[in-house]
Design a protein around this motif. Structure first.
Motif, PDB file in Angstrom:
ATOM      1  N   THR A  88       0.826  -1.221   0.000  1.00 58.21           N
ATOM      2  CA  THR A  88       0.000   0.000   0.000  1.00 58.21           C
ATOM      3  C   THR A  88       0.858   1.269   0.000  1.00 58.21           C
TER       4      THR A  88
ATOM      5  N   ALA B 186       3.235   1.829  -1.938  1.00 56.48           N
ATOM      6  CA  ALA B 186       3.410   2.177  -3.357  1.00 56.48           C
ATOM      7  C   ALA B 186       2.224   2.997  -3.858  1.00 56.48           C
TER       8      ALA B 186
ATOM      9  N   TYR C 173       0.402   5.161  -2.025  1.00 57.21           N
ATOM     10  CA  TYR C 173       0.615   6.541  -1.543  1.00 57.21           C
ATOM     11  C   TYR C 173       1.737   7.220  -2.324  1.00 57.21           C
ATOM     12  N   ARG C 174       2.778   6.468  -2.613  1.00 60.73           N
ATOM     13  CA  ARG C 174       3.891   7.033  -3.381  1.00 60.73           C
ATOM     14  C   ARG C 174       3.397   7.509  -4.758  1.00 60.73           C
TER      15      ARG C 174
ATOM     16  N   ARG D 112      10.288   5.040  -6.387  1.00 61.48           N
ATOM     17  CA  ARG D 112      11.230   4.441  -5.421  1.00 61.48           C
ATOM     18  C   ARG D 112      12.454   5.302  -5.167  1.00 61.48           C
TER      19      ARG D 112
ATOM     20  N   SER E  70       9.791   8.953  -1.007  1.00 63.47           N
ATOM     21  CA  SER E  70       9.449   8.398   0.313  1.00 63.47           C
ATOM     22  C   SER E  70       8.925   9.512   1.220  1.00 63.47           C
TER      23      SER E  70
ATOM     24  N   ALA F 120       5.575  10.877  -0.058  1.00 63.37           N
ATOM     25  CA  ALA F 120       4.474   9.941   0.258  1.00 63.37           C
ATOM     26  C   ALA F 120       4.100  10.047   1.732  1.00 63.37           C
TER      27      ALA F 120
ATOM     28  N   GLN G  35      -8.062  -0.184  -1.508  1.00 57.51           N
ATOM     29  CA  GLN G  35      -7.386  -1.220  -0.712  1.00 57.51           C
ATOM     30  C   GLN G  35      -8.391  -2.281  -0.244  1.00 57.51           C
TER      31      GLN G  35
ATOM     32  N   ARG H 131       0.808   0.887   6.926  1.00 54.08           N
ATOM     33  CA  ARG H 131       0.948   1.515   8.245  1.00 54.08           C
ATOM     34  C   ARG H 131      -0.313   1.364   9.091  1.00 54.08           C
ATOM     35  N   ASP H 132      -1.470   1.327   8.399  1.00 58.68           N
ATOM     36  CA  ASP H 132      -2.758   1.342   9.107  1.00 58.68           C
ATOM     37  C   ASP H 132      -3.647   0.188   8.650  1.00 58.68           C
ATOM     38  N   ILE H 133      -3.035  -0.879   8.160  1.00 56.96           N
ATOM     39  CA  ILE H 133      -3.849  -1.968   7.600  1.00 56.96           C
ATOM     40  C   ILE H 133      -4.631  -2.668   8.727  1.00 56.96           C
TER      41      ILE H 133
ATOM     42  N   ASP I 197       4.802   9.558  10.395  1.00 58.79           N
ATOM     43  CA  ASP I 197       3.824   8.475  10.222  1.00 58.79           C
ATOM     44  C   ASP I 197       3.155   8.099  11.551  1.00 58.79           C
TER      45      ASP I 197
ATOM     46  N   ARG J 231       0.729  11.579  13.013  1.00 54.49           N
ATOM     47  CA  ARG J 231      -0.324  12.282  12.281  1.00 54.49           C
ATOM     48  C   ARG J 231      -1.673  11.979  12.950  1.00 54.49           C
TER      49      ARG J 231
HETATM   50  O1   DC Z   1       5.859   1.602   2.862  1.00 58.22           O
HETATM   51  P1   DC Z   1       6.459   2.826   2.135  1.00 58.22           P
HETATM   52  O2   DC Z   1       7.769   3.263   2.689  1.00 58.22           O
HETATM   53  O3   DC Z   1       6.507   2.623   0.654  1.00 58.22           O
HETATM   54  O4   DC Z   1       5.394   4.016   2.406  1.00 58.22           O
HETATM   55  C1   DC Z   1       5.616   5.339   1.977  1.00 58.22           C
HETATM   56  C2   DC Z   1       4.804   6.279   2.859  1.00 58.22           C
HETATM   57  O5   DC Z   1       3.412   6.099   2.607  1.00 58.22           O
HETATM   58  C3   DC Z   1       4.955   6.074   4.367  1.00 58.22           C
HETATM   59  O6   DC Z   1       6.021   6.829   4.898  1.00 58.22           O
HETATM   60  C4   DC Z   1       3.625   6.489   4.914  1.00 58.22           C
HETATM   61  C5   DC Z   1       2.649   6.251   3.799  1.00 58.22           C
HETATM   62  N1   DC Z   1       1.803   5.073   4.003  1.00 58.22           N
HETATM   63  C6   DC Z   1       0.690   5.238   4.777  1.00 58.22           C
HETATM   64  O7   DC Z   1       0.467   6.306   5.311  1.00 58.22           O
HETATM   65  N2   DC Z   1      -0.172   4.205   4.950  1.00 58.22           N
HETATM   66  C7   DC Z   1       0.056   3.016   4.396  1.00 58.22           C
HETATM   67  N3   DC Z   1      -0.819   2.021   4.567  1.00 58.22           N
HETATM   68  C8   DC Z   1       1.229   2.822   3.620  1.00 58.22           C
HETATM   69  C9   DC Z   1       2.092   3.869   3.456  1.00 58.22           C
END
Ligand code: DC
Length: 224
Positions: free
Chosen positions: A34, A36, A38-39, A91, A96, A99, A116, A130-132, A184, A187
């Motif tokens: 996920t 990717a 946001y990126r 990438r 980073s 995102a 998602q 991060r929040d799955i 992260d 927030r």
């Molecule tokens: O996993 P990553 O490093 O590719 O994620 C890049 C940014 O995206 C991360 O610093 C925060 C955000 N992100 C998020 O807020 N929620 C997610 N589920 C995945 C990534």
């Protein structure tokens, strides 16, 4: 049919993508990175000259973002933005940070939530982010919170970048990791945190194979 889902959350550089990809391979599930997604949104805004804090610009342009997620024969996820594969472009260390900053906006998170959830409704998935476990899939069958010390994560990131032939400054990478952790985790919307029912895995002193086998045994104990 109810599909199975495995939520794999944790800070930047903890090895989530590698683990999620290997787990998906092992279990025959679809791997969803996920971060990717946001990126890709961050990349689109950057391309359009919109900064990651420019909430008015983001609000104006978010509906122009057409995302597709595809997989190649190796099971590697590709991000298609308005018809173009941007998997390489997203990438970079700069992307980073973009995102991380852009993902703090509620409008961005809301925009991506259904994408998602739809995947998890249609396939057995290993989803990393991060929040799955806390927000996207609160009823995931298994939740893992994968972490490692910031120093170990920075070292791994440097090794990855060096392997890809990119120049690395370990101190700078560590600073970026600490800044991303800070953003992260603090927030107001969907911060990174361990879900109450997630199992903590600390990979600081483990090889990737050891981490994989610890996570697999957690999954097998839960899924039977
Ligand atoms: O996993 P990553 O490093 O590719 O994620 C890049 C940014 O995206 C991360 O610093 C925060 C955000 N992100 C998020 O807020 N929620 C997610 N589920 C995945 C990534």
């Amino acid at each position: 049919m109810k599909y199975r889902s495995i939520a794999l959350d944790g800070p930047a550089g903890a090895g989530k993508s590698t683990m999620a990809r290997r787990l998906a391979e092992e279990l025959g599930f679809v791997y969803v990175d996920t971060g990717a997604i946001y990126r890709t949104v961050g990349y689109h805004m950057d391309l359009m000259g919109i900064g990651p804090k420019d909430i008015d610009g983001i609000t104006r342009l978010i509906d122009d973002v057409n995302l597709q997620i595809t997989y190649d024969e190796q099971g590697v996820q590709h991000m298609i933005l308005n018809g173009t594969d941007v998997s390489g472009e997203i990438r970079t260390p700069e992307m980073s940070m973009i995102a991380s900053t852009i993902s703090a906006h509620k409008i961005v998170r809301d925009f991506l939530l259904d994408t998602q959830r739809d995947i998890a409704r249609s396939y057995n998935t290993v989803m990393d982010g991060r929040d799955i476990g806390t927000v996207v899939l609160p009823h995931a069958d298994v939740k893992i919170y994968l972490t490692a010390t910031p120093e170990v994560r920075a070292k791994r990131r440097c090794d990855q970048l060096a392997e890809a032939g990119k120049k690395v400054d370990e101190k700078k990478i560590l600073q970026e990791i600490l800044k991303r952790d800070e953003q992260d985790m603090n927030r107001p919307v969907a911060p990174l945190r361990q879900a109450k029912d997630a199992v903590l895995v600390d990979s600081s002193n483990q090889t990737p194979d050891e981490t994989l086998s610890e996570i697999l045994s957690i999954i097998r104990a839960k899924l039977g």
